[in-house]
Write a protein that holds these residues in place. Structure first.
Motif, PDB file in Angstrom:
ATOM      1  N   PHE A 313      -2.689 -12.427  24.622  1.00 45.07           N
ATOM      2  CA  PHE A 313      -1.759 -11.500  25.278  1.00 45.07           C
ATOM      3  C   PHE A 313      -1.033 -10.599  24.281  1.00 45.07           C
ATOM      4  N   CYS A 314      -1.494 -10.591  23.019  1.00 48.65           N
ATOM      5  CA  CYS A 314      -0.835  -9.729  22.019  1.00 48.65           C
ATOM      6  C   CYS A 314      -1.417  -8.317  22.098  1.00 48.65           C
ATOM      7  N   GLU A 315      -0.736  -7.384  21.428  1.00 49.65           N
ATOM      8  CA  GLU A 315      -1.108  -5.960  21.550  1.00 49.65           C
ATOM      9  C   GLU A 315      -2.568  -5.667  21.233  1.00 49.65           C
ATOM     10  N   GLU A 316      -3.108  -6.355  20.224  1.00 51.26           N
ATOM     11  CA  GLU A 316      -4.447  -5.994  19.742  1.00 51.26           C
ATOM     12  C   GLU A 316      -5.568  -6.555  20.609  1.00 51.26           C
ATOM     13  N   SER A 317      -5.290  -7.464  21.534  1.00 43.08           N
ATOM     14  CA  SER A 317      -6.387  -8.093  22.281  1.00 43.08           C
ATOM     15  C   SER A 317      -7.027  -7.107  23.253  1.00 43.08           C
TER      16      SER A 317
END
Ligand code: FMN
Length: 473
Positions: A313-317
Motif C-alpha cells: 500500500f506504499c506509494e511505489e506499489s
C-alpha cells in the motif's frame, strides 16, 4: 551469510510489486522483489495504455534481440493509449508447446521488469513466481536471468526442479520442467521445454546464477526441498498463515469459523529448530512487518524477514491509486478488514481478500460478473479422455468446466483472479464496450495496523518510510 538482506520485500502478484517498488527497496540496500506473475500480459497492457513515462520502451530497447523487442513494441504500443472503452488485445493462450509469441513475450517482459528494477544501482533484485503457474516458467526465468536477476523466490508448490533450470540457463543450455497434468496415467509424464538457442542466436557470455529461495510453510517441505532439489537451494522464506496473497492450506481437515474463514492451528506452526538444523539462511514472513518482529526473527536465528502488506500500500506499489486510497482511509478509521477465503482462488489454496466496495470482495459484484476465462494463468492442466492435454479453470463458465471433467461443486465461489488482479493494478479488461472488470485486493492480516506508517494527516507513505520503521530501534 552476511551479504544476505535483513529485509526482503515480498513478491506480490500480479504487478503489485512492480519494478518501481522493487527498485526503491533494493536502492535502500534491502532486497526488492518483482512479481514475475503475468508479466507478459502486464507488459502488453502497459504498452496499450500508451506506456506513460516511456519505461517499457526504454526496457525493450535494452533487450539483446532487437527484432523481437521491436516486434512487440510495434504490435502493442499505442501512442497516447487506447480508448477507455476499447478492450485490450487478447493474447493466444499459453500451452505446453508455446505458442512462440507467448514464449517471446514472457522472456522479454521478465527481462524488462528486472532490467528496470536494477537500473541506477548495483544491489541485487529478486523475482517471485508461483510454482503452480508452470507453463510460463522457462522463458520467464531465462528472460529474468538475461537481465541479471539476483534471486529467484518461488512458492505455491514444490519447486524441486527449478534450481537445475537456473544452472542450465547460466550457460544458455536448453532446459526442461515437469508439467503437472491432473489425471495423467503411469508413463504419461509431460514436460515443458525451452531452448534459448531458438530465440537468441547471438553468442552471449555466461549469465549469473541467481540464488534460489523456496517459500514454504512447513519444515517437512523445507527438508524435502533440500533432499530432492536438482541444484542448490540457498535458503527459505517461511511464510505463516497471516501473510497476504495465497496461503498454504491448513494441515489436516479444512475447518471454517462462523464467518466462513479458514482456521489455522498448532499443527500449522513451523518447527524452527528443524529449520535451523538445515543450515540454510531463512526469513520469516507473515505479520513480521515491524521493528519488534524483525528483532524477534533475528533472535530466532533468521537472516531476516519478508514483508508484503506494508509495501503493497506504499506509494511505489503497482496497486491502483483509488483502491490504495480507499483502503488507507479505512485503515485510518480502523475499519480495514481482511478475510481468508477458502474458495475464492481457482488454485484451491486459501486466499486473503481485503474488503472493499466495488471489488470482488462484494457478493453483488462477484455475482454480476459473467464467467469468462480468457487469461488462463490459474487454469489446471488435465488429461483429456483421449489422452491429450487440456486446460480448465473452476472460475470459467460452469458448463464448460463440467464438460472438461471438472466437478460442479469446485466452481462455487471461485473468482477469476487473473482478470481481477490485472484490474487491481489499473489494467481492467473491458467487455462489450460497457463491462469493466472489477479488481480484488489481497492483503495480510497486518492491514489494520498500517496506520503506523502513515504520517499525521496523510494517507500516503513510501517504501523508504516502511524500511525506516522496520529498522527503527
Ligand atoms: C498484495 C499481495 C500479493 C502477494 N502476492 C504474492 C505472490 O504473487 N507470490 C508470493 O509468493 N507471495 C505473495 N504474497 C505474499 C508476500 O510475498 C509476503 O510473503 C507476505 O505478504 C508476507 O506477509 P505480510 O503480508 O504479513 O507482510 C503477496 C502478498 C500481498 C500483500
Amino acid at each position: 551469510m552476511s551479504d544476505y538482506p535483513a529485509i526482503i520485500q515480498g513478491g506480490m502478484g500480479a504487478g503489485v510489486s512492480n519494478w518501481r517498488l522493487a527498485r526503491a527497496v533494493s536502492q535502500l540496500g534491502h532486497l526488492g522483489v518483482v512479481s514475475g506473475t503475468a508479466l507478459d500480459q502486464i507488459l502488453v497492457r502497459r504498452l496499450q495504455d500508451g506506456d506513460p513515462g516511456g519505461h517499457m520502451r526504454h526496457g525493450l530497447a535494452q533487450f539483446p534481440v532487437r527484432e523481437m523487442a521491436e516486434r512487440i513494441e510495434q504490435t502493442y504500443y499505442i501512442p497516447g493509449g487506447k480508448q477507455e472503452r476499447t478492450p485490450y488485445k487478447n493474447l493466444p493462450l499459453h500451452s505446453q508447446n508455446g505458442p512462440r509469441e507467448r514464449d517471446e513475450l514472457c522472456m522479454v517482459a521478465n527481462f524488462v521488469e528486472v532490467f528496470l528494477a536494477r537500473e541506477g544501482h548495483d544491489n541485487p533484485v529478486g523475482i517471485n513466481y508461483l510454482e503452480k503457474i508452470q507453463i510460463p516458467h522457462l522463458p520467464s526465468l531465462y528472460g529474468a536471468m538475461l537481465a541479471g536477476v539476483g534471486y529467484v523466490l518461488m512458492g505455491a508448490g514444490i519447486p524441486v526442479k527449478i534450481p537445475g533450470v537456473l544452472d542450465r540457463f547460466v550457460h544458455h543450455q536448453p532446459a526442461t520442467y515437469p508439467l503437472h497434468v491432473a489425471g495423467a496415467q503411469e508413463g504419461e509424464e509431460a514436460e515443458l521445454s525451452f531452448d534459448p538457442a531458438n530465440f537468441v542466436t547471438e553468442k552471449l557470455p555466461p549469465l549469473v546464477r541467481p540464488r534460489f529461495l523456496a517459500i514454504i510453510s512447513s519444515n517437512v517441505l523445507a527438508a524435502a526441498m533440500l533432499k530432492k532439489a536438482n541444484g542448490s537451494v540457498e535458503g527459505f522464506v517461511i511464510e505463516g498463515p497471516t501473510a497476504g496473497g495465497h496461503n498454504a492450506p491448513p494441515r489436516g481437515k479444512l475447518q471454517l469459523d462462523q464467518s466462513g474463514e479458514v482456521i489455522y492451528g498448532e499443527r500449522d506452526q513451523v518447527d524452527l529448530d528443524k529449520i535451523r538444523q538445515l543450515g540454510r539462511p531463512f526469513w520469516l514472513a507473515g505479520g513480521y512487518g515491524s521493528a519488534e518482529r524483525l528483532r524477534e526473527a533475528l533472535s530466532l536465528g533468521a537472516a531476516g524477514i519478508q514483508v508484503g502488506t506494508a509495501f503493497a500500500f506504499c506509494e511505489e506499489s503497482g496497486l491502483r491509486n483509488d483502491y490504495k486510497q480507499a483502503i488507507l482511509e479505512k485503515v485510518a478509521h480502523s475499519e480495514a478488514r481482511v478475510a481468508t477465503d477458502p474458495s475464492a482462488s481457482p488454485t484451491g489454496f486459501p486466499f486473503k481478500v481485503a474488503q472493499l466496495q466495488g471489488t470482488l470482495s462484494e457478493l453483488e459484484i462477484y455475482s454480476a460478473r459473467p464467467r469468462v476465462c480468457d487469461l488462463g494463468y490459474l487454469s489446471e492442466t488435465y488429461r483429456t479422455p483421449e489422452g491429450k492435454i487440456g486446460h480448465r479453470c473452476p472460475a470459467e463458465p460452469l458448463t464448460v468446466y463440467v464438460s472438461k471433467g471438472g466437478k460442479a461443486e469446485d466452481t462455487a465461489g471461485k473468482r477469476c483472479l487473473c482478470n481481477a488482479l490485472l484490474a487491481t493494478i489499473g489494467h481492467p479488461q473491458v467487455r462489450n464496450g460497457n463491462i469493466t472488470e472489477a479488481g480484488v485486493i489481497t492483503s495480510g492480516n497486518d492491514l489494520s495496523t498500517l496506520n503506523r506508517f502513515l504520517p499525521p494527516e496523510q494517507l500516503t507513505y513510501s517504501a523508504a518510510d516502511v524500511v525506516a520503521k522496520l529498522l527503527s530501534v
